[in-house]
Design a protein around this motif. Structure first.
Motif, PDB file in Angstrom:
ATOM      1  N   GLU A 150      38.592  48.316  54.018  1.00 27.06           N
ATOM      2  CA  GLU A 150      39.561  49.155  53.316  1.00 27.06           C
ATOM      3  C   GLU A 150      40.507  48.312  52.478  1.00 27.06           C
ATOM      4  OE1 GLU A 150      41.480  51.644  56.143  1.00 27.06           O
ATOM      5  OE2 GLU A 150      39.697  52.871  56.481  1.00 27.06           O
ATOM      6  N   ALA A 151      40.920  47.154  52.994  1.00 31.23           N
ATOM      7  CA  ALA A 151      41.800  46.272  52.228  1.00 31.23           C
ATOM      8  C   ALA A 151      41.088  45.754  50.980  1.00 31.23           C
ATOM      9  CB  ALA A 151      42.271  45.113  53.094  1.00 31.23           C
ATOM     10  N   LEU A 152      39.834  45.349  51.131  1.00 32.74           N
ATOM     11  CA  LEU A 152      39.080  44.873  49.969  1.00 32.74           C
ATOM     12  C   LEU A 152      38.854  45.991  48.946  1.00 32.74           C
ATOM     13  CD1 LEU A 152      36.414  42.546  51.608  1.00 32.74           C
ATOM     14  CD2 LEU A 152      38.370  41.884  50.214  1.00 32.74           C
ATOM     15  N   LEU A 153      38.548  47.192  49.440  1.00 31.93           N
ATOM     16  CA  LEU A 153      38.372  48.319  48.536  1.00 31.93           C
ATOM     17  C   LEU A 153      39.676  48.629  47.810  1.00 31.93           C
ATOM     18  CD1 LEU A 153      36.381  50.420  47.519  1.00 31.93           C
ATOM     19  CD2 LEU A 153      37.132  51.911  49.364  1.00 31.93           C
ATOM     20  N   GLY A 154      40.797  48.550  48.514  1.00 32.74           N
ATOM     21  CA  GLY A 154      42.104  48.749  47.880  1.00 32.74           C
ATOM     22  C   GLY A 154      42.369  47.716  46.804  1.00 32.74           C
ATOM     23  N   LEU A 155      42.012  46.452  47.072  1.00 37.21           N
ATOM     24  CA  LEU A 155      42.185  45.403  46.060  1.00 37.21           C
ATOM     25  C   LEU A 155      41.303  45.658  44.844  1.00 37.21           C
ATOM     26  CD1 LEU A 155      42.417  42.172  48.235  1.00 37.21           C
ATOM     27  CD2 LEU A 155      44.222  43.211  46.860  1.00 37.21           C
ATOM     28  N   VAL A 156      40.086  46.110  45.083  1.00 38.63           N
ATOM     29  CA  VAL A 156      39.192  46.417  43.964  1.00 38.63           C
ATOM     30  C   VAL A 156      39.764  47.564  43.134  1.00 38.63           C
ATOM     31  CG1 VAL A 156      36.915  47.350  43.385  1.00 38.63           C
ATOM     32  CG2 VAL A 156      37.115  45.500  45.035  1.00 38.63           C
ATOM     33  N   VAL A 157      40.279  48.591  43.796  1.00 36.04           N
ATOM     34  CA  VAL A 157      40.856  49.736  43.080  1.00 36.04           C
ATOM     35  C   VAL A 157      42.061  49.293  42.266  1.00 36.04           C
ATOM     36  CG1 VAL A 157      42.098  51.909  43.412  1.00 36.04           C
ATOM     37  CG2 VAL A 157      40.009  51.476  44.663  1.00 36.04           C
ATOM     38  N   VAL A 158      42.948  48.518  42.882  1.00 38.63           N
ATOM     39  CA  VAL A 158      44.138  48.045  42.160  1.00 38.63           C
ATOM     40  C   VAL A 158      43.715  47.158  40.992  1.00 38.63           C
ATOM     41  CG1 VAL A 158      46.180  46.584  42.363  1.00 38.63           C
ATOM     42  CG2 VAL A 158      45.698  48.293  44.102  1.00 38.63           C
ATOM     43  N   GLY A 159      42.737  46.290  41.207  1.00 39.43           N
ATOM     44  CA  GLY A 159      42.240  45.449  40.115  1.00 39.43           C
ATOM     45  C   GLY A 159      41.640  46.273  38.988  1.00 39.43           C
ATOM     46  N   PHE A 160      40.903  47.324  39.349  1.00 41.24           N
ATOM     47  CA  PHE A 160      40.313  48.197  38.338  1.00 41.24           C
ATOM     48  C   PHE A 160      41.401  48.904  37.530  1.00 41.24           C
ATOM     49  CE2 PHE A 160      38.469  52.325  37.102  1.00 41.24           C
ATOM     50  CZ  PHE A 160      37.428  51.870  36.312  1.00 41.24           C
ATOM     51  N   VAL A 161      42.417  49.409  38.227  1.00 39.02           N
ATOM     52  CA  VAL A 161      43.507  50.107  37.536  1.00 39.02           C
ATOM     53  C   VAL A 161      44.266  49.146  36.632  1.00 39.02           C
ATOM     54  CG1 VAL A 161      45.725  51.272  37.916  1.00 39.02           C
ATOM     55  CG2 VAL A 161      43.726  51.930  39.255  1.00 39.02           C
ATOM     56  N   VAL A 162      44.520  47.937  37.112  1.00 41.33           N
ATOM     57  CA  VAL A 162      45.219  46.945  36.283  1.00 41.33           C
ATOM     58  C   VAL A 162      44.375  46.577  35.071  1.00 41.33           C
ATOM     59  CG1 VAL A 162      46.002  44.532  36.260  1.00 41.33           C
ATOM     60  CG2 VAL A 162      46.660  46.042  38.135  1.00 41.33           C
ATOM     61  N   ALA A 163      43.073  46.387  35.262  1.00 42.56           N
ATOM     62  CA  ALA A 163      42.201  46.047  34.132  1.00 42.56           C
ATOM     63  C   ALA A 163      42.178  47.178  33.101  1.00 42.56           C
ATOM     64  CB  ALA A 163      40.793  45.761  34.640  1.00 42.56           C
ATOM     65  N   VAL A 164      42.089  48.418  33.564  1.00 39.78           N
ATOM     66  CA  VAL A 164      42.100  49.549  32.626  1.00 39.78           C
ATOM     67  C   VAL A 164      43.440  49.614  31.907  1.00 39.78           C
ATOM     68  CG1 VAL A 164      42.086  52.076  32.498  1.00 39.78           C
ATOM     69  CG2 VAL A 164      40.328  50.884  33.800  1.00 39.78           C
ATOM     70  N   TRP A 165      44.533  49.404  32.632  1.00 39.70           N
ATOM     71  CA  TRP A 165      45.859  49.425  32.016  1.00 39.70           C
ATOM     72  C   TRP A 165      45.996  48.313  30.965  1.00 39.70           C
ATOM     73  CZ3 TRP A 165      49.712  52.614  31.457  1.00 39.70           C
ATOM     74  CH2 TRP A 165      50.916  52.147  30.976  1.00 39.70           C
ATOM     75  N   LEU A 166      45.542  47.103  31.278  1.00 41.04           N
ATOM     76  CA  LEU A 166      45.621  46.005  30.314  1.00 41.04           C
ATOM     77  C   LEU A 166      44.745  46.274  29.085  1.00 41.04           C
ATOM     78  CD1 LEU A 166      45.611  42.882  32.663  1.00 41.04           C
ATOM     79  CD2 LEU A 166      47.515  43.763  31.291  1.00 41.04           C
TER      80      LEU A 166
END
Length: 139
Positions: free
Chosen positions: A63-79
Motif C-alpha cells: 500500500e505504501a509503494l502504491l501510494g508513492l506511485v500514485v503521488v508520483g503519477f499525480v506530480v508528473a501529470v501536474w508538472l
C-alpha cells in the motif's frame, strides 16, 4: 486377489494401532494430555502468527509503494500540465476540458442502467480508474 487380502490386513493392522494409541492417550491424566497438546501446538501457532504478521507487513509495504506511485503519477501529470500550460495554454485548456468531459461522460454512463457501445465502456473504465486512484486521497 492376494493383493486385496494384504491391503485389508494392512488396514486392519493400522486401525488396531490407532485404537491402541487412542486408548493409551485416554489413560493419561487430563493435565498431561492438555500440557502435551499445548506444548506441541506452540511451533505451529508461532509459525501461523509469523505468517499473519508477514502478510500484514507485505500488505502495508504494498500500500505504501502504491501510494508513492500514485503521488508520483499525480506530480508528473501536474508538472507536465504546468509545462504545457506555459508552452501552449490554449491546446492545454482544450486537452484538460476534453479529459474532464470524457470522465464526466464516463461517470454518467457508470450510473446509468444501460451502457451503449465501446466508447461508453472506455469512458466508464477511465472514470472508474480515476475514481479509484483519487478516492483514497480525498477521504
Amino acid at each position: 486377489m492376494m493383493e486385496v487380502m494384504g491391503d485389508q490386513e494392512d488396514r486392519r493392522r493400522a486401525a488396531r494401532e490407532a485404537v491402541l494409541q487412542a486408548r493409551a492417550e485416554a489413560e493419561r491424566p487430563w493435565w498431561q494430555r492438555r500440557l502435551f497438546a499445548w506444548f506441541f501446538a506452540l511451533p505451529s501457532r508461532f509459525w501461523r502468527s509469523l505468517k499473519w504478521w508477514g502478510h500484514e507487513l507485505e500488505e502495508a509495504v504494498f500500500e505504501a509503494l502504491l501510494g508513492l506511485v500514485v503521488v508520483g503519477f499525480v506530480v508528473a501529470v501536474w508538472l507536465l500540465t504546468s509545462w504545457a500550460w506555459q508552452t501552449a495554454p490554449v491546446p492545454t485548456a482544450v486537452l484538460i476540458a476534453g479529459a474532464v468531459a470524457f470522465l464526466t461522460f464516463g461517470a454518467v454512463e457508470f450510473f446509468r442502467d444501460r451502457r451503449r457501445g465501446r466508447l461508453a465502456a472506455t469512458a466508464v473504465t477511465a472514470f472508474c480508474f480515476v475514481a479509484l486512484w483519487v478516492t483514497p486521497y480525498l477521504l
